[in-house]
Write an enzyme that holds these catalytic residues in place. Structure first.
Site, PDB file in Angstrom:
ATOM      1  N   TYR A   8       7.984  87.215  47.548  1.00  0.00           N
ATOM      2  CA  TYR A   8       7.798  88.688  47.801  1.00  0.00           C
ATOM      3  C   TYR A   8       7.246  88.600  49.280  1.00  0.00           C
ATOM      4  O   TYR A   8       7.770  89.291  50.304  1.00  0.00           O
ATOM      5  CB  TYR A   8       7.295  89.474  47.029  1.00  0.00           C
ATOM      6  CG  TYR A   8       7.934  90.034  45.999  1.00  0.00           C
ATOM      7  CD1 TYR A   8       9.112  90.486  46.327  1.00  0.00           C
ATOM      8  CD2 TYR A   8       7.340  90.054  44.629  1.00  0.00           C
ATOM      9  CE1 TYR A   8      10.132  91.133  45.287  1.00  0.00           C
ATOM     10  CE2 TYR A   8       8.239  90.671  43.641  1.00  0.00           C
ATOM     11  CZ  TYR A   8       9.519  90.824  43.941  1.00  0.00           C
ATOM     12  OH  TYR A   8      10.140  91.601  42.832  1.00  0.00           O
TER      13      TYR A   8
ATOM     14  N   GLU B  88       3.036  72.183  19.986  1.00  0.00           N
ATOM     15  CA  GLU B  88       4.202  72.601  20.929  1.00  0.00           C
ATOM     16  C   GLU B  88       3.867  74.077  20.687  1.00  0.00           C
ATOM     17  O   GLU B  88       4.095  75.065  21.880  1.00  0.00           O
ATOM     18  CB  GLU B  88       5.466  72.044  20.566  1.00  0.00           C
ATOM     19  CG  GLU B  88       6.498  72.901  21.150  1.00  0.00           C
ATOM     20  CD  GLU B  88       7.712  72.169  20.752  1.00  0.00           C
ATOM     21  OE1 GLU B  88       8.148  71.288  19.888  1.00  0.00           O
ATOM     22  OE2 GLU B  88       8.773  72.641  21.256  1.00  0.00           O
TER      23      GLU B  88
ATOM     24  N   ASP C 206       8.129  69.939  17.248  1.00  0.00           N
ATOM     25  CA  ASP C 206       9.228  69.820  16.390  1.00  0.00           C
ATOM     26  C   ASP C 206       9.915  68.559  16.512  1.00  0.00           C
ATOM     27  O   ASP C 206       9.844  67.984  17.335  1.00  0.00           O
ATOM     28  CB  ASP C 206      10.224  71.183  17.090  1.00  0.00           C
ATOM     29  CG  ASP C 206       9.910  72.477  16.757  1.00  0.00           C
ATOM     30  OD1 ASP C 206       8.907  72.783  15.910  1.00  0.00           O
ATOM     31  OD2 ASP C 206      10.431  73.576  17.302  1.00  0.00           O
TER      32      ASP C 206
END
Lengths: 685, 367
Positions: free
Chosen positions: B100, B196, B248
């Site tokens: 910005y 995770e 996972d």
């Protein structure tokens, strides 16, 4: 012969043959036992239906369904007639169309709310002899065009009388006609109506009057209608008519009191189409039987040779021999199986294609000037295909294309410079191309998607030519695609003449014409893109230098001699783009309409191409359009900044007298060729 | 690469150096050009001895007077300006705020300096690499998106943060964890477990797994952000905590592990400071479903992307160990992937009470 069964059957556009209900009795057997109606009673109810009665009930078949479309159809029929008559008489048409709101209950409603209009169409044509006026305007299927194979706008003799009938039906007012055949003849005023039962005219008023015009016809109809601008409006139809008929001067007084002028930009009448006899391949068996009955020949061989085109006496004898029909048989005696054998034999015999000189194309130059006059664009091109044949009918396809926005229009939307937020982009052109379709110079405004021309536009791969196109959609971009089919018999999908039927031969020709237009457009777009990218290159640096200098200054704590750094960077930028400038000049030498025959390019500096030709009165015996290479001025300036642009358009074209003179020279390829070669070699050296 | 607060002036000097490049080039009528190291697989190599992904020497030139690069060049100078402003004011900010701050419409045009943040983020990374300055040194922070719980005590802005006394929510890991911002006052844990998924971290935290096994529980909610990785590295380095990774069983899990262990391709230049070459892969391994009798129906079929990614991983130099090749091949052969959450199929607390204890007891992990 076909039985007249019910009024719901679609009528063949043939004059009705009165039939007695002789075959009614056998049909009766299927009547339901529940209804105790005898054959005799039914027979009593069965009677002839006149064409006018039929069309009174089925007026939608002739284009009189909604009030808006009906108003357009009335204008269309009157203008078509005016143009056909003037052209046939060899007069450059000068047509005035006036739409007026008819006051209801003493007040004049605004045009958009009015329900009654007076349509007045005036031409400078040959006029009509007094005796014929009532029948032409108040008898359906009366006219000169149906019984011949000749290219014309009207084909059947229904149009104007149907419009009169529609007026009579909706307002009860008669058709008013003024006609004068020459300055020495008197002008006649008629008020006619149609007797729908008999399909005969009723003359209400017939007198000689004073008329300020030396020659011509004026038709005034009072009809129920609705006036609305936009798609498929009277305005659009007239505009499109003017595009395809640049030899016509058209004046249009809108119901809102505005006068629109469509000037004549092409001062040459289209060559008058020749009348031909039917080609044997284009005749259906029923028609063949009818011709056998009507012929004036005494022998079958004579009938074949004289009533058809491309059948020589030798060929006629040969056909008879193959079909095992005696050449000396009376045509009227040839019936049933023998006639069918003869018909089949003809279809299986190799016969030369019909002559194609019976078609009069608009011509590439005329299309160009028509498009240029009516559509604002940057690039125009036009292609006339050589004539071809479908089902024994000669036809010819012409295509044109107008692309882009004029430079002066491009400037406008850029005025409000609003900072863009995230996700906002430069407004992309989601606009799709517009297809304008014509059959024998008459615009087709309805049923676009059913039309062969429209399908051909969709099936053309516009992406090859640098135009975006989604699958199965029209190409995108500010583009108008013009397609014209000229033929002695245009195969419409329905009686209301709204869409051209999809014959393979027609489709193929349209596609070929469109592809050629596309190729030229692609060439133009690539050249323009090249020029634009050079321009952008230089611009980018100029834009960013300021930013970079400011940021560097802040980084250095505001102690930087900004002006010096800026000047230094700008110097580098110019030295770097100095090389680009030469590139640009190189690109520009090939940037004109060279290699783009029959095209016009409008740039900020002016107009290049053939437009100058269109503004002159020229008798050019070159309707087939030998590719003309307009010469380019060698000293064309490369693209300037938009602020320096001059007004484009006809004025700019006029300002280029030198160029138009050159263009004119280029029109005579025989003489100009050696000269041109010299020039090119000099330029190369 | 030591990071000291005093260095900020050095970073500012480097940023001003960019302006000098432009000025010098302009003086000599040359095209101003920055050279920026390439951040791609083609410019990284795996240092087997150190166990790190290292960035190569390939650089790309970014010149001003080149149509394709002019805008990027201009953007680079603008971002450098914004970063030096941060240095002077001694403020930290986010990537989005930089976007910005540097966004405006160029004078006399409709063009914005930046249209989306996607344009400014890579420029900042370019500057990190080419100036050899860390993001923290540039005073740019990422979002806090990690949690820690366990017997560790931090000093944060003078506050004492005891992660053993923060309930089950733990301490939210800030994005800048350099010693001058975050002090590790004490750590008595035996090891560190990097999980995770936030959901599984919650399970372990709720079950007070860290108390029973005296460990630190850390999560990065998916791909761990820099702060989490850097904190794990500091605990590993400064308190010698062994690091175990629990992810996972899918190609993305394997990659998360490899990023923690060797560093990432995009941020290869930060490997030296972030990577933990001794980190171990605790699970979920493709051998676990069989060993822990997970039913086949809790698996998820590998999709085409998974398969492609797995094959890509097998080609990476740092996955060449036979055990790893076997691990990935086993997953591809079974055609299934398993989420950590699937362990709940056996029992809600299966992870805490059975799976991890057995793993730790059997020392069943991959290196």
């Amino acid at each position: 012969m076909p039985k007249k069964t019910s009024s719901a059957a679609v009528p063949k556009p043939a004059p009705p043959v009165p039939r007695t209900p002789e075959e009614a009795a056998p049909k009766k057997a299927a009547a339901k036992p529940a209804q105790q109606v005898t054959a005799v009673e039914m027979g009593a109810r069965q009677r002839e239906i006149s064409v006018s009665e039929f069309f009174t009930k089925n007026r939608h078949l002739l284009g009189f369904d909604s009030p808006r479309k009906s108003l357009l159809t009335c204008v269309k029929e009157a203008v078509d007639n005016a143009l056909d008559a003037s052209e046939e008489a060899g007069i450059l048409p000068d047509v005035a169309v006036r739409l007026e709101v008819v006051p209801t209950n003493g007040t004049v409603p605004p045009a958009s709310q009015a329900t009654r209009f007076r349509v007045t169409v005036t031409d400078n044509g040959p006029g009509i002899v007094r005796q014929q006026i009532p029948r032409i305007f108040a008898k359906l299927l009366y006219g000169s065009k149906f019984h011949r194979m000749r290219m014309s706008r009207g084909q059947q003799g229904i149009g104007i009388s149907a419009a009169g009938m529609y007026g009579q039906l909706t307002t009860g007012k008669p058709v008013k006609i003024i006609s004068r055949t020459g300055p020495r003849a008197a002008a006649h005023f008629f008020e006619v109506q149609i007797d729908t039962k008999k399909n005969e005219p009723l003359v209400h008023e017939n007198k000689q009057i004073e008329w300020d015009r030396p020659q011509g016809t004026q038709v005034a109809l009072e009809v129920e209608g609705k006036y609305q601008k936009g798609r498929a409006s009277v305005d659009e139809w007239l505009e499109q008519t003017s595009i395809a008929n640049p030899h016509v001067k058209l004046t249009y007084h809108t119901p809102e009191g505005e006068a629109k002028e469509y000037p004549r930009t092409y001062h040459e009448l289209p060559p008058s189409p020749r009348e031909i006899k039917p080609h044997p391949y284009g005749i259906e068996f029923g028609m063949f039987l009818k011709m056998l009955q009507d012929t004036k020949s005494h022998w079958v061989s004579g009938f074949l040779a004289s009533d058809f085109c491309r059948v020589s006496p030798q060929l006629a004898d040969e056909i008879c021999k193959t079909a095992k029909v005696s050449p000396h048989l009376k045509p009227r005696d040839l019936k049933g199986h023998a006639a069918e054998t003869l018909y089949q034999t003809i279809q299986n015999t190799k016969i030369m294609a019909p002559p194609t000189n019976c078609i009069s194309p608009i011509g590439e130059k005329a299309i160009l000037s028509g498009l240029y006059k009516q559509i604002k664009g940057e690039f125009y091109t036009a292609v006339s295909r050589p004539p071809a044949v479908y089902r024994g009918n000669p036809f010819l396809i012409e295509a044109g294309l107008a692309y882009g926005n004029r430079p002066e229009d491009q400037q406008k939307p850029q005025q409000p410079a609003m900072p863009k937020a995230e996700g906002e982009h430069e407004e992309e052109d989601s606009e799709l191309a517009r297809v304008i379709r014509y059959a024998n110079r008459v615009p087709l405004l309805f049923q676009q998607s059913a039309c062969s021309t429209f399908k051909a536009v969709l099936n053309t791969t516009w992406r090859n030519y640098g135009v975006s196109q989604s699958r199965g959609a029209l190409p995108g971009g500010p583009m108008v695609i013009f397609v014209h089919m000229a033929s002695v018999w245009v195969p419409f999908t329905s009686e209301s003449k709204e869409a051209i039927a999809d014959y393979d031969e027609i489709q193929k020709e349209i596609t070929l014409a469109l592809r050629e237009c596309g190729r030229r457009l692609g060439l133009f777009l690539r050249r323009r893109e090249r020029a634009a990218s050079e321009f952008r290159r230089r611009n980018i640096f100029e834009l960013y230098i300021e930013e970079v200098v400011d940021a560097c200054d802040r980084l250095k704590g505001g102690k930087l001699p900004k002006a010096k750094l800026k000047a230094q960077l700008q110097k580098i930028a110019t030295s770097r783009t100095g090389g680009l400038k030469t590139d640009e000049a190189l690109g520009k030498t090939g940037g004109g309409p060279e290699g783009l025959p029959h095209s016009i390019i409008v740039t900020a500096e002016g107009v290049e191409g053939e437009i100058a030709l269109a503004d002159q009165v020229e008798r050019d015996a070159d309707p087939a359009g030998v590719p003309v290479e307009p010469d380019l001025l060698g000293d064309e300036q490369p693209i300037e900044t938009p602020s320096k642009k001059r007004a484009a358009g006809p004025q700019a074209a006029k300002g280029r007298i030198a160029k138009s003179a050159k263009g004119k020279a280029a029109q005579m390829p025989l003489f100009s060729k050696p000269a041109k070669r010299e020039k090119t070699t000099r330029r190369r050296a | 690469m030591a990071t000291k607060l005093k260095k900020t002036t050095a970073v500012e000097k480097k940023l001003i150096g960019l302006a000098d490049i432009v000025i010098t080039a302009a003086d000599r009528s040359k095209d101003p050009t920055f050279s920026i190291p390439i951040r791609a697989l083609s410019n990284v190599s795996f240092n087997e001895r150190k166990g790190l992904i290292e960035m190569g020497n390939k650089k790309q030139a970014r010149s001003f007077f080149n149509v394709g690069m002019a805008k990027k060049f201009m953007q680079t100078v603008l971002v450098a300006d914004a970063l030096s402003e941060l240095q002077r004011a001694d403020l930290t900010t986010s990537l989005r705020e930089i976007y910005y701050r540097t966004k405006h419409t160029i004078k006399d045009s409709h063009e914005n300096t930046f249209d989306t943040q996607d344009e400014s983020d890579p420029v900042i990374e370019d500057l990190e690499v080419s100036l050899a300055a860390l993001r923290e040194e540039l005073h740019v922070r990422a979002e806090n998106s990690g949690s820690i719980v366990g017997p560790v005590i931090f000093g944060d802005d003078g506050d004492r943060v005891d992660c053993a006394r923060l309930g089950k929510g733990g301490y939210s890991v800030p994005s800048i964890v350099e010693p001058e911002y975050l002090e590790i006052r004490r750590c008595t844990a035996d090891f560190l477990l990097l999980v995770e998924k936030g959901t599984q971290w919650n399970r372990l935290s709720e079950d007070k797994f860290w108390r029973r096994y005296n460990c630190v529980l850390l999560t990065g909610n998916g791909q761990p952000p820099r702060g989490v990785r850097r904190l794990a590295r500091r605990l590993h380095e400064e308190y010698k905590l062994p690091v175990y990774v629990l992810v996972d069983n899918d190609p993305w899990g394997y990659y998360i592990y490899s990023v923690v262990k060797q560093g990432s391709i995009n941020l290869a230049f930060e490997s030296q400071r972030m990577a933990i070459p001794k980190a171990k892969f605790m699970g979920l391994s493709s051998a676990d479903p069989e060993r822990y009798e997970l039913p086949r129906n809790v698996g998820i079929k590998l999709n085409e992307k998974d398969i492609a990614r797995a094959k890509e991983l097998m080609n990476y130099q740092w996955f060449q160990k036979p055990a790893w090749q076997a691990e990935i091949k086993r997953m591809l052969t079974s055609g299934l992937k398993y989420e950590l959450d699937a362990l709940a199929n056996k029992d809600f607390q299966y992870l805490t009470k059975k799976y991890l204890p057995r793993k730790l007891k059997e020392k069943d992990w991959l290196d």
